[in-house]
Design a protein around this motif. Structure first.
Motif, PDB file in Angstrom:
ATOM      1  N   VAL A 178       0.842  -1.197   0.000  1.00 15.69           N
ATOM      2  CA  VAL A 178       0.000   0.000   0.000  1.00 15.69           C
ATOM      3  C   VAL A 178       0.873   1.241   0.000  1.00 15.69           C
ATOM      4  CG1 VAL A 178      -1.672   1.360   1.318  1.00 15.69           C
ATOM      5  CG2 VAL A 178      -1.940  -1.112   1.158  1.00 15.69           C
ATOM      6  N   SER A 179       0.492   2.229  -0.807  1.00 11.75           N
ATOM      7  CA  SER A 179       1.120   3.546  -0.783  1.00 11.75           C
ATOM      8  C   SER A 179       0.008   4.575  -0.624  1.00 11.75           C
ATOM      9  CB  SER A 179       1.888   3.809  -2.083  1.00 11.75           C
ATOM     10  OG  SER A 179       2.364   5.138  -2.127  1.00 11.75           O
ATOM     11  N   ARG A 180       0.141   5.464   0.370  1.00 13.42           N
ATOM     12  CA  ARG A 180      -0.892   6.470   0.630  1.00 13.42           C
ATOM     13  C   ARG A 180      -0.261   7.850   0.752  1.00 13.42           C
ATOM     14  NH1 ARG A 180      -0.568   7.350   6.221  1.00 13.42           N
ATOM     15  NH2 ARG A 180       0.607   5.692   7.286  1.00 13.42           N
ATOM     16  N   SER A 181      -1.029   8.847   0.422  1.00  7.41           N
ATOM     17  CA  SER A 181      -0.562  10.221   0.583  1.00  7.41           C
ATOM     18  C   SER A 181      -0.353  10.533   2.052  1.00  7.41           C
ATOM     19  CB  SER A 181      -1.580  11.196  -0.010  1.00  7.41           C
ATOM     20  OG  SER A 181      -1.696  11.019  -1.396  1.00  7.41           O
ATOM     21  N   ARG A 182       0.460  11.536   2.308  1.00  8.67           N
ATOM     22  CA  ARG A 182       0.828  11.862   3.685  1.00  8.67           C
ATOM     23  C   ARG A 182      -0.386  12.228   4.526  1.00  8.67           C
ATOM     24  NH1 ARG A 182       5.777  15.829   4.235  1.00  8.67           N
ATOM     25  NH2 ARG A 182       6.673  13.992   3.198  1.00  8.67           N
ATOM     26  N   GLY A 183      -1.379  12.851   3.955  1.00  7.82           N
ATOM     27  CA  GLY A 183      -2.537  13.283   4.731  1.00  7.82           C
ATOM     28  C   GLY A 183      -3.550  12.199   5.017  1.00  7.82           C
ATOM     29  N   VAL A 184      -3.390  11.027   4.414  1.00  6.85           N
ATOM     30  CA  VAL A 184      -4.342   9.942   4.609  1.00  6.85           C
ATOM     31  C   VAL A 184      -3.904   9.107   5.817  1.00  6.85           C
ATOM     32  CG1 VAL A 184      -5.395   7.893   3.593  1.00  6.85           C
ATOM     33  CG2 VAL A 184      -4.883   9.883   2.162  1.00  6.85           C
ATOM     34  N   PRO A 185      -4.778   8.894   6.806  1.00  5.51           N
ATOM     35  CA  PRO A 185      -4.380   8.118   7.987  1.00  5.51           C
ATOM     36  C   PRO A 185      -4.212   6.637   7.646  1.00  5.51           C
ATOM     37  CG  PRO A 185      -6.725   8.621   8.078  1.00  5.51           C
ATOM     38  CD  PRO A 185      -6.170   9.385   6.907  1.00  5.51           C
ATOM     39  N   PRO A 186      -3.442   5.907   8.449  1.00  2.00           N
ATOM     40  CA  PRO A 186      -3.302   4.456   8.230  1.00  2.00           C
ATOM     41  C   PRO A 186      -4.661   3.776   8.354  1.00  2.00           C
ATOM     42  CG  PRO A 186      -1.668   5.258   9.799  1.00  2.00           C
ATOM     43  CD  PRO A 186      -2.638   6.375   9.590  1.00  2.00           C
ATOM     44  N   PHE A 187      -4.814   2.661   7.680  1.00  2.00           N
ATOM     45  CA  PHE A 187      -6.077   1.931   7.715  1.00  2.00           C
ATOM     46  C   PHE A 187      -5.786   0.434   7.678  1.00  2.00           C
ATOM     47  CE2 PHE A 187      -5.010   3.277   3.453  1.00  2.00           C
ATOM     48  CZ  PHE A 187      -5.077   2.112   2.699  1.00  2.00           C
ATOM     49  N   GLY A 188      -6.698  -0.339   8.165  1.00  2.00           N
ATOM     50  CA  GLY A 188      -6.527  -1.782   8.261  1.00  2.00           C
ATOM     51  C   GLY A 188      -7.306  -2.508   7.184  1.00  2.00           C
ATOM     52  N   PRO A 189      -7.246  -3.831   7.241  1.00  2.00           N
ATOM     53  CA  PRO A 189      -6.461  -4.655   8.152  1.00  2.00           C
ATOM     54  C   PRO A 189      -4.971  -4.605   7.810  1.00  2.00           C
ATOM     55  CG  PRO A 189      -7.636  -6.037   6.599  1.00  2.00           C
ATOM     56  CD  PRO A 189      -8.120  -4.645   6.364  1.00  2.00           C
ATOM     57  N   SER A 190      -4.137  -4.788   8.829  1.00  2.00           N
ATOM     58  CA  SER A 190      -2.697  -4.712   8.633  1.00  2.00           C
ATOM     59  C   SER A 190      -2.198  -5.867   7.775  1.00  2.00           C
ATOM     60  CB  SER A 190      -1.981  -4.735   9.987  1.00  2.00           C
ATOM     61  OG  SER A 190      -2.374  -3.637  10.777  1.00  2.00           O
ATOM     62  N   ILE A 191      -1.229  -5.569   6.936  1.00  2.00           N
ATOM     63  CA  ILE A 191      -0.631  -6.586   6.069  1.00  2.00           C
ATOM     64  C   ILE A 191       0.606  -7.144   6.773  1.00  2.00           C
ATOM     65  CG2 ILE A 191       0.385  -7.059   3.814  1.00  2.00           C
ATOM     66  CD1 ILE A 191      -1.134  -4.625   2.743  1.00  2.00           C
ATOM     67  N   PRO A 192       0.616  -8.425   7.127  1.00  2.00           N
ATOM     68  CA  PRO A 192       1.794  -8.992   7.799  1.00  2.00           C
ATOM     69  C   PRO A 192       3.029  -8.912   6.905  1.00  2.00           C
ATOM     70  CG  PRO A 192      -0.096 -10.469   7.982  1.00  2.00           C
ATOM     71  CD  PRO A 192      -0.466  -9.417   6.978  1.00  2.00           C
ATOM     72  N   SER A 193       4.175  -8.728   7.528  1.00  2.00           N
ATOM     73  CA  SER A 193       5.429  -8.645   6.776  1.00  2.00           C
ATOM     74  C   SER A 193       5.689  -9.959   6.043  1.00  2.00           C
ATOM     75  CB  SER A 193       6.584  -8.348   7.746  1.00  2.00           C
ATOM     76  OG  SER A 193       7.813  -8.320   7.066  1.00  2.00           O
ATOM     77  N   GLY A 194       6.010  -9.838   4.748  1.00  2.00           N
ATOM     78  CA  GLY A 194       6.302 -11.018   3.945  1.00  2.00           C
ATOM     79  C   GLY A 194       5.105 -11.888   3.640  1.00  2.00           C
ATOM     80  N   TRP A 195       3.921 -11.318   3.773  1.00  2.00           N
ATOM     81  CA  TRP A 195       2.690 -12.109   3.654  1.00  2.00           C
ATOM     82  C   TRP A 195       2.347 -12.395   2.196  1.00  2.00           C
ATOM     83  CZ3 TRP A 195      -2.552 -10.440   2.315  1.00  2.00           C
ATOM     84  CH2 TRP A 195      -3.544 -11.372   2.659  1.00  2.00           C
ATOM     85  N   ILE A 196       2.072 -13.649   1.890  1.00  2.00           N
ATOM     86  CA  ILE A 196       1.601 -14.071   0.570  1.00  2.00           C
ATOM     87  C   ILE A 196       0.395 -14.967   0.800  1.00  2.00           C
ATOM     88  CG2 ILE A 196       2.143 -15.366  -1.522  1.00  2.00           C
ATOM     89  CD1 ILE A 196       5.020 -14.530  -1.225  1.00  2.00           C
ATOM     90  N   ALA A 197      -0.717 -14.655   0.159  1.00  2.00           N
ATOM     91  CA  ALA A 197      -1.971 -15.370   0.399  1.00  2.00           C
ATOM     92  C   ALA A 197      -2.377 -16.163  -0.820  1.00  2.00           C
ATOM     93  CB  ALA A 197      -3.076 -14.381   0.763  1.00  2.00           C
ATOM     94  N   PRO A 198      -2.881 -17.378  -0.624  1.00  2.00           N
ATOM     95  CA  PRO A 198      -3.385 -18.154  -1.755  1.00  2.00           C
ATOM     96  C   PRO A 198      -4.660 -17.553  -2.320  1.00  2.00           C
ATOM     97  CG  PRO A 198      -3.913 -19.248   0.307  1.00  2.00           C
ATOM     98  CD  PRO A 198      -3.044 -18.072   0.661  1.00  2.00           C
ATOM     99  N   ALA A 199      -4.976 -17.898  -3.537  1.00  2.00           N
ATOM    100  CA  ALA A 199      -6.209 -17.429  -4.165  1.00  2.00           C
ATOM    101  C   ALA A 199      -7.387 -18.096  -3.470  1.00  2.00           C
ATOM    102  CB  ALA A 199      -6.197 -17.757  -5.658  1.00  2.00           C
TER     103      ALA A 199
END
Length: 607
Positions: free
Chosen positions: A304-325
């Motif tokens: 995710v890339s967000r502009s500086r004025g946009v607050p963080p939002f969830g759900p959090s993406i775990p580090s190194g996370w890869i999800a099956p289809a």
């Protein structure tokens, strides 16, 4: 210097703080706070309060220009409270709209309002209610709204203007050697099919290929679906490359300025550079990269890339996370997209524009639909505001603590210790029938929450209150200035809205053999107690639950550490929660109802 409290590590398993609402929940559309795992972030869940409790029902509206708040709108309704067949009780539901985007909504039990008019059967003077609930409002500035049928419709529109259930999302295809206008590929088709068919909750799916059907070629293919109550429409287009090496990228011109864009990257796609593409408006890019497409082992990673004025939002993406289809991945992605949409509306530039527009709307309502009838005379019949001559009666509430039965949140001023710096931070404790919430006063942000069904007990001492929840986790706070009355009210409120119980602080003595005289399992639940021993005399019984030993929360200890602490401590102190009436230990909803977890997989061979 303001301190920013961070209690997220205490409440991480209960969902994001940005998804919290402490308004009462309609019994017809009751939502489960324990299921909050990142959905509905930054969404004003109270936006439907007027529709649920006022619209098409008998109520009163007032407009005015307050010296402090500017143009205001007030809606009031006296409503019967369903109390399981007990004698009918009433509450007053109130909505106060000002030029700020935050709207005051809530209810107060009639019996808790100080007034000399109780017992009339016709309700209280509205002046008494408002002076008790919103004392800062200048009541003399209010005038009754006209009876035009437009008034309820315009108020409904004003309240729900931020409640957007239909969202457009731009989906950009990025692949190596991409041709101008290329909007399809086998990997993208597989992804779109996954979005459309992975979950029966999504009620419809359509993939319109205008180029193949001979329609206007300037229109992009679209994919539409339902996700819960939200309708999402994805407009597919190409992420154009301007340089041979792919270092320059541009968005399709008719898509520039949209707030959320999904970049779908194939394995050989060049890196995405958001700083080149970001438009003047606040923007969020969600990058979905496919791995091993069009195989049985297809999986996806997110960034995710967000502009500086946009607050963080969830759900959090775990580090190194890869999800099956899978449907779990689709739910995660769509939740992330919806929350991104809501988060962009919290940026400073958007809030400034929305606040200016709201003030103008309120001004138009006041100028167009206000009458000359003051509040005192506009509802004299309904609320018995006409006072007969005679000696003025003392204004008392027949049941001063009746408000403790309210479904919406009650609040108290408390102080919380920041676990990182031990600095005392001023907060507001809010306890509704559904949630317990801590709101940082300086930043006006929710810093902790848990479901009332997860509260198993509490302990009070010298103005300090410990609340134990889930599997024995603890959040502690103290009442402002050590107010004993507030501590009493808070514990009484917890008794009303939770299944927890007051804990007892005990000191455990050893017998001549150095034993404490009881056994405890890995949850801190007492299994056996030596009859008439010191532990028995201290009040321990089978089914009791130890939630703290020697000032250490049991939830932070392994079974071995717990036993070692009991064996080696010279003086053993503990906080003990009593069992239920049937002798079983107290457990939270989260312990008895395990929620399904998102399926995740980390493939080390995928880069």
């Amino acid at each position: 210097m303001d301190q920013n409290l961070d209690l997220t590590r205490l409440s991480s398993s209960t969902g994001t703080n940005a998804a919290v609402s402490v308004l009462e929940v309609s019994t017809r559309s009751k939502r489960c706070p324990a299921d909050l795992r990142g959905t509905d972030e930054f969404l004003d869940l109270g936006a439907t309060y007027y529709q649920k409790y006022f619209y098409t029902k008998d109520h009163q509206n007032y407009f005015g220009v307050d010296p402090k708040f500017g143009p205001v709108s007030l809606s009031v309704r006296r409503d019967a409270v369903d109390d399981g067949g007990n004698p009918t009780r009433f509450c007053y539901r109130i909505i106060l709209r000002t030029g700020q985007l935050s709207t005051l909504r809530g209810s107060i039990m009639e019996d808790s309002v100080p007034s000399s008019k109780h017992g009339t059967g016709r309700g209280l003077p509205l002046k008494d209610v408002l002076e008790f609930v919103v004392p800062e409002l200048n009541i003399q500035s209010l005038r009754a709204a006209s009876r035009s049928p437009q008034v309820p419709d315009l108020l409904l529109q004003l309240d729900q203007q931020e409640l957007i259930l239909q969202h457009r999302v731009d989906l950009q295809l990025s692949r190596a050697g991409q041709n101008t206008g290329e909007t399809s590929s086998p990997a993208l088709t597989q992804f779109l099919n996954l979005l459309g068919h992975s979950d029966p909750v999504k009620s419809f799916y359509k993939h319109q290929d205008q180029q193949n059907s001979g329609s206007n070629s300037t229109e992009s293919p679209t994919v539409s679906m339902m996700f819960g109550e939200f309708q999402l429409t994805f407009h597919v287009s190409a992420l154009l490359q301007t340089d041979a090496d792919g270092s320059g990228q541009v968005l399709r011109s008719h898509l520039v300025g949209n707030d959320v864009t999904v970049i779908f990257q194939e394995p050989d796609a060049p890196p995405f550079k958001p700083q080149i593409n970001r438009a003047d408006l606040q923007h969020v890019f969600i990058i979905v990269r496919v791995h091993r497409p069009c195989t049985q082992h297809t999986c996806y990673s997110l960034a995710v890339s967000r502009s500086r004025g946009v607050p963080p939002f969830g759900p959090s993406i775990p580090s190194g996370w890869i999800a099956p289809a899978s449907s779990a991945f689709v739910d995660f992605l769509l939740t992330k997209i919806i929350n991104a949409k809501h988060a962009t509306h919290k940026s400073e530039s958007f809030v400034t524009m929305a606040t200016r527009a709201r003030k103008e709307q309120l001004k138009q309502l006041v100028n167009s639909f206000v009458t000359t009838t003051p509040l005192d005379s506009s509802s004299g019949v309904r609320f018995s505001l006409i006072s007969l001559g005679g000696k003025k009666k003392e204004r008392l509430a027949p049941h001063p603590l009746a408000y403790l039965q309210s479904a919406g949140a009650l609040t108290w001023s408390v102080t919380v210790r920041d676990p990182r710096s031990s600095v005392a931070v001023a907060c507001r404790l809010a306890v509704s029938s559904e949630l317990l919430v801590l709101i940082e006063e300086a930043g006006r942000k929710v810093v902790f929450h848990c479901s009332c069904r997860d509260v198993i007990g509490w302990n009070t001492a010298h103005g300090s209150i410990q609340v134990f929840y889930q599997h024995g986790l603890c959040v502690a706070f103290s009442t402002r200035d050590g107010r004993w009355e507030d501590s009493q009210e808070i514990t009484q409120r917890l008794k009303t809205v939770t299944h927890g119980a007051a804990g007892a602080a005990v000191t455990l003595r050893r017998n001549r053999l150095g034993q404490l005289g009881f056994h405890v399992n890995f949850e801190g639940v007492v299994a056996d107690v030596e009859a008439h021993g010191f532990a028995w005399q201290a009040g321990l019984r089978p089914g009791c639950r130890l939630v703290e030993i020697c000032s250490v929360p049991v939830a932070t200890l392994s079974h071995e550490q717990m036993i070692e602490l009991l064996r080696t401590s010279a003086n053993v102190s503990a906080i003990v929660l009593p069992p239920l009436r049937d002798g079983t230990p107290r457990r939270s909803f989260s312990e008895t109802q395990r929620l399904p977890l998102l399926e995740v997989r980390l493939d080390l061979d995928v880069t």
